[in-house]
Scaffold this active site. Structure first.
Site, short mmCIF file in Angstrom:
data_model
loop_
_atom_site.label_atom_id
_atom_site.label_comp_id
_atom_site.label_asym_id
_atom_site.label_seq_id
_atom_site.Cartn_x
_atom_site.Cartn_y
_atom_site.Cartn_z
N CYS A 53 -0.03 3.84 2.66
CA CYS A 53 0.41 3.36 3.98
C CYS A 53 1.87 3.70 4.21
O CYS A 53 2.25 4.11 5.32
CB CYS A 53 0.23 1.83 4.08
N CYS A 110 0.83 -1.21 0.00
CA CYS A 110 0.00 0.00 0.00
C CYS A 110 0.87 1.26 0.00
O CYS A 110 1.51 1.58 1.00
CB CYS A 110 -0.91 -0.05 1.22
#
Length: 138
Positions: free
Chosen positions: A63, A60
Site C-alpha cells: 500500500c 501494508c
C-alpha cells in the site's frame, strides 16, 4: 523613498504567495487525494462523478508503494478524476460493503456505480491505463 518601492512590492508579493500556500493547505490543493471514510463515503460518490478509492492500511508495505502513484495520478487527472484514500482498519463498513479481502485494492466508481476493481500493487502506468479504461479520459 523610490528605492524602497521595489523591496516593498517584493515583500507584498511574498506575503500574498505565502497566504495562497496556506489557504491551499487548509482547503486542499487541486488534484489532491481526498480522505474517504465510512460516514462520508456516499456523499463522496454523489459529489464526484469519477472516483478512484485506494483502500489501504498503514501496516501494508505494498500500500505504501502504491501511495506515491495515486498522488501523482490525482495531480495528472485533476479536474477529471478524483482520487481518494480509505484506511481499511478505520472504515470497516466500506471494506465489508465491497468485500475487500486483500489490500491495496483500488475501486473505480463512475456516477456512483462500481465499474472496475484492481487488487494488488501496480505501477503508476498500469493504474493510469485502468483509469483511462474505466473513465475514457486521457
Amino acid at each position: 523613498m523610490d528605492e524602497k518601492r521595489p523591496a516593498d512590492d517584493d515583500l507584498q508579493r511574498l506575503r500574498e504567495e505565502r497566504l495562497r500556500e496556506l489557504e491551499a493547505r487548509i482547503q486542499g490543493t487541486p488534484g489532491g487525494v481526498i480522505e474517504i471514510v465510512d460516514d462520508t463515503f456516499r456523499e463522496a460518490l454523489q459529489k464526484h462523478s469519477t472516483l478512484v478509492v485506494d483502500v489501504w492500511a498503514e501496516w501494508c508495505g505494498p500500500c505504501r508503494m502504491v501511495a506515491p502513484a495515486i498522488e501523482d495520478l490525482a495531480r495528472d487527472f485533476a479536474g477529471r478524476v478524483t482520487f481518494g484514500k480509505c484506511n481499511v482498519d478505520q472504515n470497516p463498513t466500506i471494506a465489508a460493503s465491497f468485500s475487500i479481502t486483500a489490500i491495496p485494492t483500488l475501486l473505480f466508481f463512475a456516477n456512483g456505480m462500481l465499474v472496475d476493481r484492481v487488487v494488488g500493487a501496480f505501477p503508476k502506468e498500469a493504474i493510469k491505463a485502468r483509469v483511462v479504461r474505466a473513465f475514457g479520459t486521457g
